[in-house]
Write a protein that holds these residues in place. Structure first.
Motif, short mmCIF file in Angstrom:
data_model
loop_
_atom_site.label_atom_id
_atom_site.label_comp_id
_atom_site.label_asym_id
_atom_site.label_seq_id
_atom_site.Cartn_x
_atom_site.Cartn_y
_atom_site.Cartn_z
N UNK A 143 8.91 14.12 -14.45
CA UNK A 143 8.77 14.57 -13.06
C UNK A 143 7.44 14.31 -12.72
N UNK A 144 6.39 14.89 -13.45
CA UNK A 144 5.15 14.94 -12.79
C UNK A 144 4.64 13.59 -12.68
N UNK A 145 4.88 12.72 -13.82
CA UNK A 145 4.31 11.36 -13.77
C UNK A 145 4.94 10.82 -12.69
N UNK A 146 6.07 10.74 -12.36
CA UNK A 146 6.56 10.07 -11.17
C UNK A 146 6.15 10.55 -9.74
N UNK A 147 5.80 11.96 -9.97
CA UNK A 147 5.20 12.35 -8.75
C UNK A 147 3.74 12.08 -8.53
N UNK A 148 2.70 12.00 -9.63
CA UNK A 148 1.46 11.78 -9.43
C UNK A 148 1.14 10.29 -8.99
N UNK A 173 -4.99 17.68 -20.26
CA UNK A 173 -4.77 18.74 -20.64
C UNK A 173 -5.17 19.98 -19.80
N UNK A 174 -6.36 19.71 -19.22
CA UNK A 174 -6.75 20.93 -18.38
C UNK A 174 -6.74 20.84 -17.08
N UNK A 175 -5.49 19.87 -16.66
CA UNK A 175 -5.44 19.60 -15.29
C UNK A 175 -5.03 20.66 -14.39
N UNK A 176 -5.93 21.05 -13.45
CA UNK A 176 -5.71 22.36 -12.48
C UNK A 176 -4.04 22.66 -11.99
N UNK A 177 -3.80 21.49 -12.00
CA UNK A 177 -2.17 21.70 -11.41
C UNK A 177 -1.41 22.39 -12.31
N UNK A 178 -1.53 22.33 -13.42
CA UNK A 178 -0.73 23.16 -14.50
C UNK A 178 -0.98 24.65 -14.77
N UNK A 183 10.95 17.91 -8.44
CA UNK A 183 10.35 16.70 -8.31
C UNK A 183 9.22 16.70 -7.23
N UNK A 184 9.77 16.99 -6.16
CA UNK A 184 9.04 16.95 -4.91
C UNK A 184 7.89 18.01 -4.85
N UNK A 185 8.24 18.84 -5.61
CA UNK A 185 7.43 20.05 -5.65
C UNK A 185 5.85 19.60 -6.34
N UNK A 186 6.18 18.89 -7.50
CA UNK A 186 5.27 18.16 -8.22
C UNK A 186 4.36 17.39 -7.44
N UNK A 187 4.96 16.65 -6.48
CA UNK A 187 4.34 15.74 -5.54
C UNK A 187 3.45 16.58 -4.57
N UNK A 188 3.95 17.68 -4.14
CA UNK A 188 3.25 18.24 -3.07
C UNK A 188 1.92 19.04 -3.83
N UNK A 189 2.11 19.36 -5.10
CA UNK A 189 0.99 20.11 -5.84
C UNK A 189 0.03 18.89 -5.96
N UNK A 190 0.38 17.73 -6.50
CA UNK A 190 -0.38 16.52 -6.75
C UNK A 190 -1.33 16.03 -5.18
N UNK A 191 -0.37 16.30 -4.47
CA UNK A 191 -1.24 15.86 -3.11
C UNK A 191 -2.15 16.91 -2.74
N UNK A 192 -1.84 18.21 -2.87
CA UNK A 192 -2.73 19.44 -2.49
C UNK A 192 -4.02 19.29 -3.17
N UNK A 193 -3.93 18.65 -4.74
CA UNK A 193 -5.08 18.56 -5.49
C UNK A 193 -6.04 17.51 -4.81
#
Ligand SMILES: O=C(CO)[C@H](O)[C@H](O)COP(=O)(O)O
Length: 260
Positions: free
Chosen positions: A12-17, A252-257, A36-46
């Motif tokens: 889900x994260x890969x698709x969202x990113x 591995x140390x992506x802030x998003x996680x 899945x959309x929540x991952x998108x929102x986090x990626x966009x926030x970053x």
């Protein structure tokens, strides 16, 4: 850390990113609902915080609105934005024509309005969401609370003449109480097994008094981005007839996680 994420969350994260990279500064973007959309929102926030991306987001639920504000996205209503460049959302099922079942998260009404008011709708999903024929996932139908049991009976009667395998319908619950959508409506889940003619069913359901909207998205989605647990991403564009692949490197140390 990605090591703690399940393969499905990685997919889900890969698709969202990948989908987040479609958003450009100045755009008005519909933001879907669900995990899945929540991952998108986090990626966009970053991207907003770290790369200065500036866009206006139109959330499709109160949940998405809260998350979008939390991660620093400028949130506006659909009426403020009027028309959107792009909507990115998850789906419960998609078929080879990119027709969808949506509403597993109960936000199908806002999701359909927002997607329809967009130049382009992109679905982000893990591979398990792809089906040959829609219908295994129970089809959500939003109904007004007044007389919902009568509406349910009318739906069941209508299903008798439809090309579907099963006809059981259930009221969606939230614990002991009926589930309420953001608009204060209920959801009936239609256990159809297999839908022979999704276009016809979508039209017929919306003719029934008491039905507000159904979760069949026909001819609305333009592109699907499918993520895999190993970081592979496949993009299918139904209008261009193209399929492309890319590979995401999980950092591995992506802030998003951090807070997951
Ligand atoms: O339609 C939806 C919410 O109403 C979601 O997009 C759908 O349920 C998929 O959710 P998830 O990404 O959590 O699998």
């Amino acid at each position: 850390m990605t090591g703690e994420l399940s393969p499905i969350d990685k997919a889900k994260f890969a698709a969202a990113k990948q989908a987040a990279s479609l958003v450009e500064s100045g755009m008005r973007v519909g933001l879907g609902t669900g995990s899945t959309a929540a991952w998108l929102v986090r990626c966009l926030g970053e991207l907003v915080r770290e790369e200065g991306l500036r866009f206006r987001g139109v959330p499709t639920s109160s949940r998405t609105a809260d998350l979008a504000r939390d991660v620093g996205i400028e949130v506006v209503s659909l009426d403020e934005a009027r028309w959107l460049d792009l909507t990115i959302d998850g789906a419960d099922e998609f078929d080879g024509d990119l027709n969808l079942i949506k509403g597993g998260g109960g936000a199908l009404l806002q999701e359909k309005i927002v997607a329809t008011a967009s130049d382009q709708m992109v679905v982000i999903a893990d591979a398990a969401k792809e089906v040959e024929r829609l219908g295994n996932f129970p089809l959500p139908v939003e109904v007004i609370p007044f007389g919902w049991q009568t509406t349910q009976a009318l739906i069941e009667e209508t299903l008798v003449s439809m090309d579907v395998m099963g006809r059981q319908t259930t009221l969606r619950m939230n614990g002991e109480r009926p589930f309420f959508t953001d608009e204060g409506n209920h959801i009936l889940d239609l256990h159809l097994g297999r839908i022979g003619n999704a276009r016809q069913l979508a039209m017929v359901l919306n003719q029934i008094p008491g039905v507000v909207e159904n979760g069949l998205f026909i001819d609305i989605c333009d592109k699907v981005i499918i993520g895999y647990g190993d970081g592979r991403v496949e993009t299918r564009d139904i209008n261009a007839g193209t399929v492309s692949e890319s590979q995401l490197d999980f950092v591995e140390d992506d802030n998003i996680f951090r807070d997951i």
